[in-house]
Enzyme design. Structure first.
Site, PDB file in Angstrom:
ATOM      1  N   ALA A  79       0.864  -1.176   0.000  1.00  0.00           N
ATOM      2  CA  ALA A  79       0.000   0.000   0.000  1.00  0.00           C
ATOM      3  C   ALA A  79       0.903   1.228   0.000  1.00  0.00           C
ATOM      4  CB  ALA A  79      -0.875  -0.016   1.237  1.00  0.00           C
ATOM      5  N   GLY A 107       0.539  -4.970   0.940  1.00  0.00           N
ATOM      6  CA  GLY A 107      -0.671  -5.002   0.112  1.00  0.00           C
ATOM      7  C   GLY A 107      -0.450  -5.670  -1.239  1.00  0.00           C
ATOM      8  N   GLU A 161      -0.814  -9.235  -0.486  1.00  0.00           N
ATOM      9  CA  GLU A 161      -2.235  -9.435  -0.182  1.00  0.00           C
ATOM     10  C   GLU A 161      -3.071  -9.434  -1.471  1.00  0.00           C
ATOM     11  OE1 GLU A 161      -2.038  -6.233   2.803  1.00  0.00           O
ATOM     12  OE2 GLU A 161      -3.075  -7.622   4.141  1.00  0.00           O
ATOM     13  N   GLU A 177       4.609  -5.355   7.307  1.00  0.00           N
ATOM     14  CA  GLU A 177       3.891  -4.286   8.006  1.00  0.00           C
ATOM     15  C   GLU A 177       4.366  -4.041   9.432  1.00  0.00           C
ATOM     16  OE1 GLU A 177       2.488  -6.470   6.000  1.00  0.00           O
ATOM     17  OE2 GLU A 177       0.985  -5.496   4.741  1.00  0.00           O
TER      18      GLU A 177
HETATM   19  N1  COA Z   1       4.607   3.112  -0.587  1.00  0.00           N
HETATM   20  C1  COA Z   1       5.000   4.271  -1.122  1.00  0.00           C
HETATM   21  N2  COA Z   1       6.115   4.414  -1.884  1.00  0.00           N
HETATM   22  C2  COA Z   1       6.836   3.302  -2.109  1.00  0.00           C
HETATM   23  C3  COA Z   1       6.499   2.053  -1.567  1.00  0.00           C
HETATM   24  C4  COA Z   1       5.317   1.973  -0.775  1.00  0.00           C
HETATM   25  N3  COA Z   1       4.888   0.831  -0.260  1.00  0.00           N
HETATM   26  N4  COA Z   1       7.431   1.149  -1.942  1.00  0.00           N
HETATM   27  C5  COA Z   1       8.328   1.798  -2.693  1.00  0.00           C
HETATM   28  N5  COA Z   1       7.967   3.091  -2.793  1.00  0.00           N
HETATM   29  C6  COA Z   1       8.674   4.159  -3.517  1.00  0.00           C
HETATM   30  C7  COA Z   1       9.892   4.667  -2.791  1.00  0.00           C
HETATM   31  O1  COA Z   1       9.520   5.601  -1.793  1.00  0.00           O
HETATM   32  C8  COA Z   1      10.670   5.268  -3.918  1.00  0.00           C
HETATM   33  O2  COA Z   1      10.109   6.516  -4.239  1.00  0.00           O
HETATM   34  P1  COA Z   1      11.061   7.796  -4.538  1.00  0.00           P
HETATM   35  O3  COA Z   1      11.910   7.375  -5.718  1.00  0.00           O
HETATM   36  O4  COA Z   1      10.105   8.891  -4.853  1.00  0.00           O
HETATM   37  O5  COA Z   1      11.863   7.997  -3.295  1.00  0.00           O
HETATM   38  C9  COA Z   1      10.389   4.315  -5.085  1.00  0.00           C
HETATM   39  O6  COA Z   1       9.183   3.653  -4.742  1.00  0.00           O
HETATM   40  C10 COA Z   1      11.463   3.288  -5.307  1.00  0.00           C
HETATM   41  O7  COA Z   1      11.667   2.573  -4.093  1.00  0.00           O
HETATM   42  P2  COA Z   1      13.081   2.422  -3.352  1.00  0.00           P
HETATM   43  O8  COA Z   1      12.828   2.181  -1.903  1.00  0.00           O
HETATM   44  O9  COA Z   1      13.982   3.556  -3.707  1.00  0.00           O
HETATM   45  O10 COA Z   1      13.633   1.084  -4.049  1.00  0.00           O
HETATM   46  P3  COA Z   1      14.692   0.069  -3.429  1.00  0.00           P
HETATM   47  O11 COA Z   1      15.081  -0.841  -4.550  1.00  0.00           O
HETATM   48  O12 COA Z   1      15.760   0.746  -2.693  1.00  0.00           O
HETATM   49  O13 COA Z   1      13.848  -0.798  -2.352  1.00  0.00           O
HETATM   50  C11 COA Z   1      11.935  -2.017  -1.517  1.00  0.00           C
HETATM   51  C12 COA Z   1      12.789  -1.630  -2.743  1.00  0.00           C
HETATM   52  C13 COA Z   1      10.715  -2.765  -2.029  1.00  0.00           C
HETATM   53  C14 COA Z   1      12.736  -2.943  -0.598  1.00  0.00           C
HETATM   54  C15 COA Z   1      11.522  -0.741  -0.743  1.00  0.00           C
HETATM   55  O14 COA Z   1      10.948   0.178  -1.662  1.00  0.00           O
HETATM   56  C16 COA Z   1      10.521  -0.960   0.354  1.00  0.00           C
HETATM   57  O15 COA Z   1      10.856  -1.483   1.411  1.00  0.00           O
HETATM   58  N6  COA Z   1       9.233  -0.549   0.133  1.00  0.00           N
HETATM   59  C17 COA Z   1       8.205  -0.602   1.133  1.00  0.00           C
HETATM   60  C18 COA Z   1       7.726  -2.017   1.344  1.00  0.00           C
HETATM   61  C19 COA Z   1       6.664  -2.068   2.420  1.00  0.00           C
HETATM   62  O16 COA Z   1       6.908  -1.840   3.581  1.00  0.00           O
HETATM   63  N7  COA Z   1       5.428  -2.409   2.008  1.00  0.00           N
HETATM   64  C20 COA Z   1       4.327  -2.555   2.907  1.00  0.00           C
HETATM   65  C21 COA Z   1       3.543  -1.298   2.951  1.00  0.00           C
HETATM   66  S1  COA Z   1       2.167  -1.465   4.068  1.00  0.00           S
END
Ligand code: COA
Length: 260
Positions: free
Chosen positions: A66, A112, A115, A135
């Site tokens: 999400a 999400g 999910e 989460e």
């Molecule tokens: N919500 C909002 N933005 C998200 C996102 C999320 N769940 N997941 C990734 N993004 C965004 C990042 O903020 C980033 O945006 P920016 O370029 O404007 O800063 C972009 O997507 C790229 O992500 P980034 O984190 O730079 O890539 P990465 O390769 O370093 O890491 C992940 C990849 C998937 C490990 C990391 O993005 C992450 O941990 N995301 C969140 C996962 C999460 O907790 N999901 C559950 C949400 S309830």
């Protein structure tokens, strides 16, 4: 509504949905969820659509969760409303869709995103995919059905381990524990999903809908799944497709189903 966050196309009776926010790793914001809800409602009610394939844009992420930026200042009531609305309009709607919905998991499927994949009827992962429910590392728990569907798919012990550690697992591990049906090279991901959908398309559409309903009933606490199966079984006898299927068998030919 003009779709901006998802791409949609119907080809050979399959609705292809691509979550299209690659710059945010296809994170599900409200607008994306609203478009998804509309697309699933359309697939549910439209006879032209016989199956749905959901994937993410790009090669890095299916859906990375999400959109965290949208709910970081929510209070208790807003948090509950977010989960309830999402579950009703998207996640439960996918699970209850009478057409088979396949998730083609092309990369990260987190929170999400996992999910969403778990709400689909079948999951296929590319070999680079990473799956998890992280989460608790945000001070949350899964809110789009993750605690329930992960437990149903992999059992309580593994579900609690994945949810409480917040660890991601590989596609190969996911296949081993039954979280995905198949793991394939990324280049063959959509083709594998199409192979399954094309096979299902040859079968009787109303029987497919009844099968999905009866299987789903096995997981409902307030419905007797065996009784649901008996009713759906009986309903099949009232369809033209049943007459066609049995007649074709007896005439030693392939059936032609019309979904009536
Ligand atoms: N919500 C909002 N933005 C998200 C996102 C999320 N769940 N997941 C990734 N993004 C965004 C990042 O903020 C980033 O945006 P920016 O370029 O404007 O800063 C972009 O997507 C790229 O992500 P980034 O984190 O730079 O890539 P990465 O390769 O370093 O890491 C992940 C990849 C998937 C490990 C990391 O993005 C992450 O941990 N995301 C969140 C996962 C999460 O907790 N999901 C559950 C949400 S309830």
């Amino acid at each position: 509504m003009t779709d901006q966050n998802i791409l949609q196309e119907v080809k050979d009776h399959i609705l292809y949905i691509t979550i299209n926010r690659e710059h945010k790793l296809n994170a599900l914001n409200k607008a994306t969820l609203a478009e998804l809800a509309e697309a699933i409602a359309h697939a549910t009610g439209n006879d032209e659509v016989r199956g749905v394939l959901i994937t993410g844009a790009g090669e890095k992420a299916f859906v990375a969760g999400a959109d965290i930026s949208e709910f970081s200042n929510y209070n208790v009531a807003e948090g509950e409303a977010l989960a309830r609305a999402g579950q009703n309009t998207v996640f439960d709607a996918i699970e209850n869709c009478p057409k088979p919905v396949i998730a083609a998991i092309n990369g990260f499927a987190l929170g999400g995103g996992l999910e969403l994949a778990m709400a689909c009827h079948i999951r296929i992962a590319s070999d680079n995919a990473k799956l998890g429910l992280p989460e608790v590392s945000l001070g949350l728990i899964p809110g789009y059905g993750g605690t329930q569907r992960l437990t149903q798919l992999v059992g309580k012990g593994k579900a609690i381990e994945m949810i409480t550690t917040a660890d991601m697992i590989t596609a190969a591990e996911a296949e081993k524990i039954g979280l995905v049906n198949y793991t394939v090279p990324q280049a063959g991901l959509v083709a594998k999903a199409e192979e399954l959908l094309n096979k299902i398309k040859l079968r009787a559409p109303l029987a497919i809908a009844s099968a999905i309903k009866a299987v789903n009933a096995s997981l409902l606490y307030d419905v007797d799944g065996f009784d649901a199966e008996i009713k759906e079984f009986g309903k099949c006898f009232g369809t033209l497709d049943f007459k066609e299927g049995t007649t074709a068998f007896l005439e030693k030919r392939k059936p032609v189903f019309i979904g009536k």
